[in-house]
Write an enzyme that holds these catalytic residues in place. Structure first.
Site, PDB file in Angstrom:
ATOM      1  N   HIS A  92       0.933  -1.049  -0.074  1.00  0.00           N
ATOM      2  CA  HIS A  92      -0.013  -0.154  -0.208  1.00  0.00           C
ATOM      3  C   HIS A  92       0.991   1.308  -0.073  1.00  0.00           C
ATOM      4  O   HIS A  92       1.947   1.392   0.725  1.00  0.00           O
ATOM      5  CB  HIS A  92      -0.870  -0.127   1.255  1.00  0.00           C
ATOM      6  CG  HIS A  92      -1.975   0.981   1.217  1.00  0.00           C
ATOM      7  ND1 HIS A  92      -1.548   2.188   1.615  1.00  0.00           N
ATOM      8  CD2 HIS A  92      -3.324   1.028   0.969  1.00  0.00           C
ATOM      9  CE1 HIS A  92      -2.828   3.106   1.358  1.00  0.00           C
ATOM     10  NE2 HIS A  92      -3.762   2.122   1.022  1.00  0.00           N
ATOM     11  N   GLY A 168      -7.887   8.937  -0.110  1.00  0.00           N
ATOM     12  CA  GLY A 168      -8.186   9.841   1.098  1.00  0.00           C
ATOM     13  C   GLY A 168      -8.363  11.381   0.584  1.00  0.00           C
ATOM     14  O   GLY A 168      -8.543  11.950   1.447  1.00  0.00           O
TER      15      GLY A 168
HETATM   16  C1  PEP Z   1      -6.924   3.274   0.462  1.00  0.00           C
HETATM   17  O1  PEP Z   1      -6.424   3.602   1.414  1.00  0.00           O
HETATM   18  O2  PEP Z   1      -6.748   1.811  -0.096  1.00  0.00           O
HETATM   19  C2  PEP Z   1      -8.025   3.947  -0.024  1.00  0.00           C
HETATM   20  C3  PEP Z   1      -8.165   3.651  -1.541  1.00  0.00           C
HETATM   21  O3  PEP Z   1      -8.481   4.891   0.576  1.00  0.00           O
HETATM   22  P1  PEP Z   1      -9.634   5.788   0.333  1.00  0.00           P
HETATM   23  O4  PEP Z   1     -10.847   5.105  -0.193  1.00  0.00           O
HETATM   24  O5  PEP Z   1      -9.976   6.599   1.618  1.00  0.00           O
HETATM   25  O6  PEP Z   1      -9.040   6.782  -0.710  1.00  0.00           O
END
Ligand code: PEP
Length: 247
Positions: A92, A168
């Protein structure tokens, strides 16, 4: 191919949050896609107990590349499996940025995960500066080549495209940009692992929410989503599950 809606709770959630797991299962007892939640590791066993008898799968958010040993604070893939996980998110962008994780390390972790019987969800994605510089496909291609074990099959790999600048932030790429990257990923994965690539689920991640899920799921080669913020509430994640089921 069975599509996959995966939720990443990141460093959020305590035992009280298990109510959301129960609400999700109650609202979606038989969705038309696979459902996966990756809570903090402290909650996997309890969430697994809450999910018993249901279709909901649990996953970790990281694992160590080694099977055991003197690595204070780390968790092995076998430990996650023992707690009830079936999947583990690897590489990630927050791990790559906060912990300096390299493609080689993600590759080693993915091999460890598969050896322990977990399916790795390997994440790739460009920063905004890389996109602005026209480097998106080169960056993602290099991440894929470096992070995905060559022996991967449709049963032992999920690949997630997560533009760093969309995580995010509430911002998402255009549908054309998502389509371009996902078609590229399918081709590059075919070059890396061969015909098995056709059956590997390619997830889009980055500010997926109920209001944009349906249009994103209509993009070719989008086989599901990796969802951060919107996975914390059963109502929102359930709406995304419903959209994927209908796609
Ligand atoms: C993630 O952290 O894998 C992600 C996609 O976060 P968000 O959906 O909050 O953008």
């Amino acid at each position: 191919m069975r599509k996959l809606a995966a939720g990443n709770w990141k460093m959020n959630g305590t035992a009280a949050s298990l109510a959301e797991v129960q609400a999700l299962i109650a609202a979606h007892p038989a969705p038309g896609c696979e459902m996966l939640l990756c809570p903090p590791a402290t909650l996997i066993a309890q969430a697994n107990w809450a999910a018993r008898g249901s279709i909901l799968a649990l996953g970790g958010q990281d694992c160590h590349a080694k099977a055991s040993g003197a690595h204070t604070g780390d968790l092995s893939a076998a430990m996650l499996k023992d707690a009830g996980a079936a999947y583990v998110i690897l590489g990630h962008s927050e791990r790559r940025a906060d912990h300096g994780e390299t493609d080689a390390l993600v590759h080693a972790k993915a091999e460890a995960a598969v050896a322990a019987g977990l399916v790795p969800v390997v994440c790739v994605g460009e920063t905004e500066a890389q996109r602005d510089a026209g480097e998106t496909l080169a960056v993602i291609g290099a991440q894929l080549d470096g992070s995905v074990p060559a022996a991967s099959t449709a049963a032992t790999l999920v690949l997630a495209y997560e533009p760093v600048w969309a995580i995010g932030t509430g911002r998402t790429p255009t549908l054309e940009q998502i389509a371009e990257v996902h078609a590229f990923l399918r081709d590059r994965l075919t070059a890396r692992i061969g015909a098995e690539a056709a059956g590997v689920r390619l997830l889009y991640g980055g500010s997926v929410k109920p209001s944009n899920a349906t249009e994103i799921f209509a993009v070719p080669h989008v086989d599901g989503a990796l969802v951060g913020g919107a996975s914390l509430k059963a109502a929102d994640f359930g709406a995304i599950v419903a959209a994927l089921s209908a796609a």
